[in-house]
Write a protein that holds these residues in place. Structure first.
Motif, PDB file in Angstrom:
ATOM      1  N   ILE A 133       9.982  57.219  -7.965  1.00 30.35           N
ATOM      2  CA  ILE A 133       8.935  57.842  -7.384  1.00 30.35           C
ATOM      3  C   ILE A 133       8.279  59.061  -7.926  1.00 30.35           C
ATOM      4  O   ILE A 133       7.061  59.287  -8.027  1.00 30.35           O
ATOM      5  N   LEU A 134       9.350  59.985  -8.108  1.00 30.11           N
ATOM      6  CA  LEU A 134       8.896  61.307  -8.671  1.00 30.11           C
ATOM      7  C   LEU A 134       8.260  60.957 -10.115  1.00 30.11           C
ATOM      8  O   LEU A 134       7.337  61.657 -10.476  1.00 30.11           O
ATOM      9  N   PHE A 135       8.861  60.057 -10.862  1.00 30.73           N
ATOM     10  CA  PHE A 135       8.271  59.535 -12.077  1.00 30.73           C
ATOM     11  C   PHE A 135       6.765  59.231 -12.115  1.00 30.73           C
ATOM     12  O   PHE A 135       6.069  59.701 -12.888  1.00 30.73           O
ATOM     13  N   ILE A 136       6.357  58.397 -10.950  1.00 30.39           N
ATOM     14  CA  ILE A 136       5.063  57.903 -10.762  1.00 30.39           C
ATOM     15  C   ILE A 136       4.318  58.964 -10.551  1.00 30.39           C
ATOM     16  O   ILE A 136       3.152  59.159 -10.873  1.00 30.39           O
ATOM     17  N   ASP A 137       4.709  59.910  -9.785  1.00 29.76           N
ATOM     18  CA  ASP A 137       3.778  60.900  -9.429  1.00 29.76           C
ATOM     19  C   ASP A 137       3.651  62.223 -10.483  1.00 29.76           C
ATOM     20  O   ASP A 137       2.585  62.578 -10.521  1.00 29.76           O
ATOM     21  N   SER A 138       4.813  62.123 -11.260  1.00 29.42           N
ATOM     22  CA  SER A 138       4.428  63.179 -12.500  1.00 29.42           C
ATOM     23  C   SER A 138       3.502  62.612 -13.585  1.00 29.42           C
ATOM     24  O   SER A 138       2.557  63.357 -14.046  1.00 29.42           O
ATOM     25  N   VAL A 139       3.460  61.252 -13.762  1.00 27.58           N
ATOM     26  CA  VAL A 139       2.545  60.523 -14.510  1.00 27.58           C
ATOM     27  C   VAL A 139       1.144  60.743 -13.883  1.00 27.58           C
ATOM     28  O   VAL A 139       0.210  61.020 -14.668  1.00 27.58           O
ATOM     29  N   ASN A 140       1.097  60.741 -12.647  1.00 25.83           N
ATOM     30  CA  ASN A 140      -0.424  60.919 -11.850  1.00 25.83           C
ATOM     31  C   ASN A 140      -0.888  62.406 -12.010  1.00 25.83           C
ATOM     32  O   ASN A 140      -1.854  62.399 -12.310  1.00 25.83           O
ATOM     33  N   TYR A 177      -1.866  62.910 -15.646  1.00 26.70           N
ATOM     34  CA  TYR A 177      -3.452  62.135 -15.923  1.00 26.70           C
ATOM     35  C   TYR A 177      -4.434  63.005 -15.138  1.00 26.70           C
ATOM     36  O   TYR A 177      -5.395  63.321 -15.761  1.00 26.70           O
ATOM     37  N   ARG A 178      -4.327  63.473 -13.950  1.00 25.13           N
ATOM     38  CA  ARG A 178      -5.390  64.334 -13.478  1.00 25.13           C
ATOM     39  C   ARG A 178      -5.501  65.574 -14.169  1.00 25.13           C
ATOM     40  O   ARG A 178      -6.673  66.069 -14.485  1.00 25.13           O
ATOM     41  N   VAL A 179      -4.472  66.449 -14.549  1.00 27.72           N
ATOM     42  CA  VAL A 179      -4.677  67.331 -15.594  1.00 27.72           C
ATOM     43  C   VAL A 179      -5.601  67.249 -16.699  1.00 27.72           C
ATOM     44  O   VAL A 179      -6.420  68.037 -17.246  1.00 27.72           O
ATOM     45  N   GLN A 180      -5.075  66.111 -17.286  1.00 24.94           N
ATOM     46  CA  GLN A 180      -5.592  65.798 -18.648  1.00 24.94           C
ATOM     47  C   GLN A 180      -7.313  65.554 -18.355  1.00 24.94           C
ATOM     48  O   GLN A 180      -8.088  65.755 -19.289  1.00 24.94           O
ATOM     49  N   LEU A 181      -7.616  65.135 -17.121  1.00 23.38           N
ATOM     50  CA  LEU A 181      -9.252  64.942 -16.543  1.00 23.38           C
ATOM     51  C   LEU A 181      -9.576  66.334 -16.533  1.00 23.38           C
ATOM     52  O   LEU A 181     -11.141  66.479 -16.797  1.00 23.38           O
ATOM     53  N   GLU A 182      -9.150  67.325 -16.116  1.00 24.92           N
ATOM     54  CA  GLU A 182      -9.493  68.909 -15.767  1.00 24.92           C
ATOM     55  C   GLU A 182      -9.898  69.549 -17.021  1.00 24.92           C
ATOM     56  O   GLU A 182     -10.670  70.277 -17.305  1.00 24.92           O
ATOM     57  N   LEU A 183      -9.136  69.329 -18.217  1.00 25.03           N
ATOM     58  CA  LEU A 183      -9.102  70.123 -19.520  1.00 25.03           C
ATOM     59  C   LEU A 183     -10.672  69.928 -19.977  1.00 25.03           C
ATOM     60  O   LEU A 183     -10.849  71.077 -20.478  1.00 25.03           O
ATOM     61  N   PRO A 184     -11.026  68.875 -20.313  1.00 17.97           N
ATOM     62  CA  PRO A 184     -12.372  68.929 -20.987  1.00 17.97           C
ATOM     63  C   PRO A 184     -13.548  69.678 -20.179  1.00 17.97           C
ATOM     64  O   PRO A 184     -14.329  70.202 -20.823  1.00 17.97           O
ATOM     65  N   SER A 185     -13.546  69.957 -18.801  1.00 15.48           N
ATOM     66  CA  SER A 185     -14.385  70.613 -18.212  1.00 15.48           C
ATOM     67  C   SER A 185     -14.487  72.072 -18.432  1.00 15.48           C
ATOM     68  O   SER A 185     -15.340  72.706 -18.659  1.00 15.48           O
ATOM     69  N   MET A 243      -5.683  78.491 -18.683  1.00 18.10           N
ATOM     70  CA  MET A 243      -4.347  78.793 -18.661  1.00 18.10           C
ATOM     71  C   MET A 243      -3.281  78.348 -17.652  1.00 18.10           C
ATOM     72  O   MET A 243      -2.554  77.710 -17.986  1.00 18.10           O
ATOM     73  N   GLU A 244      -3.961  78.266 -16.524  1.00 16.92           N
ATOM     74  CA  GLU A 244      -3.466  78.015 -15.351  1.00 16.92           C
ATOM     75  C   GLU A 244      -3.176  76.353 -15.411  1.00 16.92           C
ATOM     76  O   GLU A 244      -2.045  75.707 -15.192  1.00 16.92           O
ATOM     77  N   VAL A 245      -4.436  75.729 -15.831  1.00 19.37           N
ATOM     78  CA  VAL A 245      -4.351  74.286 -15.941  1.00 19.37           C
ATOM     79  C   VAL A 245      -3.533  73.784 -17.064  1.00 19.37           C
ATOM     80  O   VAL A 245      -2.703  73.021 -17.124  1.00 19.37           O
ATOM     81  N   GLN A 246      -3.434  74.681 -18.140  1.00 19.86           N
ATOM     82  CA  GLN A 246      -2.517  74.298 -19.255  1.00 19.86           C
ATOM     83  C   GLN A 246      -0.997  74.630 -18.628  1.00 19.86           C
ATOM     84  O   GLN A 246      -0.044  73.718 -19.183  1.00 19.86           O
ATOM     85  N   ALA A 247      -0.603  75.479 -18.000  1.00 20.01           N
ATOM     86  CA  ALA A 247       0.736  75.760 -17.244  1.00 20.01           C
ATOM     87  C   ALA A 247       1.039  74.192 -16.730  1.00 20.01           C
ATOM     88  O   ALA A 247       1.978  74.012 -16.605  1.00 20.01           O
ATOM     89  N   ARG A 248      -0.123  73.917 -15.621  1.00 17.40           N
ATOM     90  CA  ARG A 248       0.321  72.748 -14.679  1.00 17.40           C
ATOM     91  C   ARG A 248       0.564  71.620 -15.540  1.00 17.40           C
ATOM     92  O   ARG A 248       1.299  70.607 -15.239  1.00 17.40           O
ATOM     93  N   PHE A 260       1.869  71.601 -18.623  1.00 17.86           N
ATOM     94  CA  PHE A 260       3.112  71.589 -19.146  1.00 17.86           C
ATOM     95  C   PHE A 260       4.235  71.067 -18.284  1.00 17.86           C
ATOM     96  O   PHE A 260       5.156  70.262 -18.575  1.00 17.86           O
ATOM     97  N   TYR A 261       4.288  71.687 -16.845  1.00 18.60           N
ATOM     98  CA  TYR A 261       5.240  71.294 -15.909  1.00 18.60           C
ATOM     99  C   TYR A 261       5.348  70.105 -15.628  1.00 18.60           C
ATOM    100  O   TYR A 261       6.273  69.237 -15.173  1.00 18.60           O
ATOM    101  N   SER A 262       3.859  69.395 -15.429  1.00 17.29           N
ATOM    102  CA  SER A 262       3.716  67.791 -15.062  1.00 17.29           C
ATOM    103  C   SER A 262       4.535  66.943 -16.316  1.00 17.29           C
ATOM    104  O   SER A 262       5.058  65.960 -15.858  1.00 17.29           O
ATOM    105  N   GLN A 263       4.303  67.508 -17.540  1.00 18.64           N
ATOM    106  CA  GLN A 263       4.856  66.725 -18.471  1.00 18.64           C
ATOM    107  C   GLN A 263       6.293  66.850 -18.494  1.00 18.64           C
ATOM    108  O   GLN A 263       7.006  65.934 -19.054  1.00 18.64           O
ATOM    109  N   ARG A 264       6.832  67.990 -18.328  1.00 12.43           N
ATOM    110  CA  ARG A 264       8.205  68.357 -18.415  1.00 12.43           C
ATOM    111  C   ARG A 264       9.099  67.493 -17.202  1.00 12.43           C
ATOM    112  O   ARG A 264       9.962  66.815 -17.473  1.00 12.43           O
TER     113      ARG A 264
END
Length: 211
Positions: A60-67, A70-78, A94-99, A101-105
């Motif tokens: 469940i944690l893995f599915i949540d981290s993947v989600n 995905y959401r952070v990837q959608l925020e970066l282009p803006s 920078m805050e989005v980049q940090a989020r 990184f933590y999500s991918q970790r």
């Protein structure tokens, strides 16, 4: 790192230690006794059941981290499109980049933990199968120490998975065939008995001709 991800990391370290312990070369007798103890210990069986439930939560944690990734990837282009406000959005970017990184970790941590659990399960099953085959080889070569109670337990433990299921089905069908053979023999004997009685009654009821 939050508490539950710290526990996942601890579990990953434990899995790595168990995997290293499984691949350590040991004498055949020592390995057989060790895996016999593992396969028949009630405490280890309860621990394995608890670990299965734990891996469900990790999934469940893995599915949540993947989600989250995905959401952070959608925020970066803006943030990349708004070039005129770089000074204003630099901190937010920078805050989005940090989020990210933590999500991918967290995603890699949970993913590797789940993947290593599958490897451990498969490695354990393969070692049991190898021990069972080695025990058969020792029996065929005349080793008196081979076989016995430990060998039977290893064979039962090695029956996990597809091979064990097919063996059980084969044994069940062999028992059914034996039962059908016995029923067929019984019916054949009963048919012969009834045929003999019928023939005897016909002979007794046939009137003898006077000579």
């Amino acid at each position: 790192m939050t508490l539950y991800y710290s526990l996942v990391f601890l579990l990953l370290m434990v899995e790595m230690g168990i995997f290293c312990a499984l691949i350590v070369p040991l004498p055949f007798a020592v390995r057989r006794k060790l895996f016999t103890f593992i396969s028949e210990s009630p405490a280890i069986a309860k621990l394995q059941y608890g670990m299965k439930i734990t891996f469900i939560f990790i999934l469940i944690l893995f599915i949540d981290s993947v989600n989250r990734v995905y959401r952070v990837q959608l925020e970066l282009p803006s943030y990349s499109k708004d070039a005129g406000r770089r000074s204003a959005v630099g901190h937010e970017r920078m805050e989005v980049q940090a989020r990210k990184f933590y999500s991918q970790r967290n995603m890699y941590l949970c993913g590797f933990t789940l993947f290593l659990s599958l490897i451990l399960n498969r490695t354990y099953t393969m070692i049991l199968e190898v021990l069972r085959l080695e025990d058969k080889v020792h029996q065929l070569t005349g080793d008196k120490k081979a076989g016995g109670k430990d060998s039977v337990k290893l064979a039962e433990a090695g029956d996990a998975g597809e091979i064990g299921r097919l063996r059980k089905e084969l044994a069940t069908r062999e028992r059914d065939i034996e039962a059908l053979k016995k029923q067929s023999e019984g019916l054949s004997k009963e048919y012969e008995r009834l045929g003999d009685e019928f023939s005897k009654e016909n002979r007794d009821s046939t009137p003898k001709k006077d000579r």
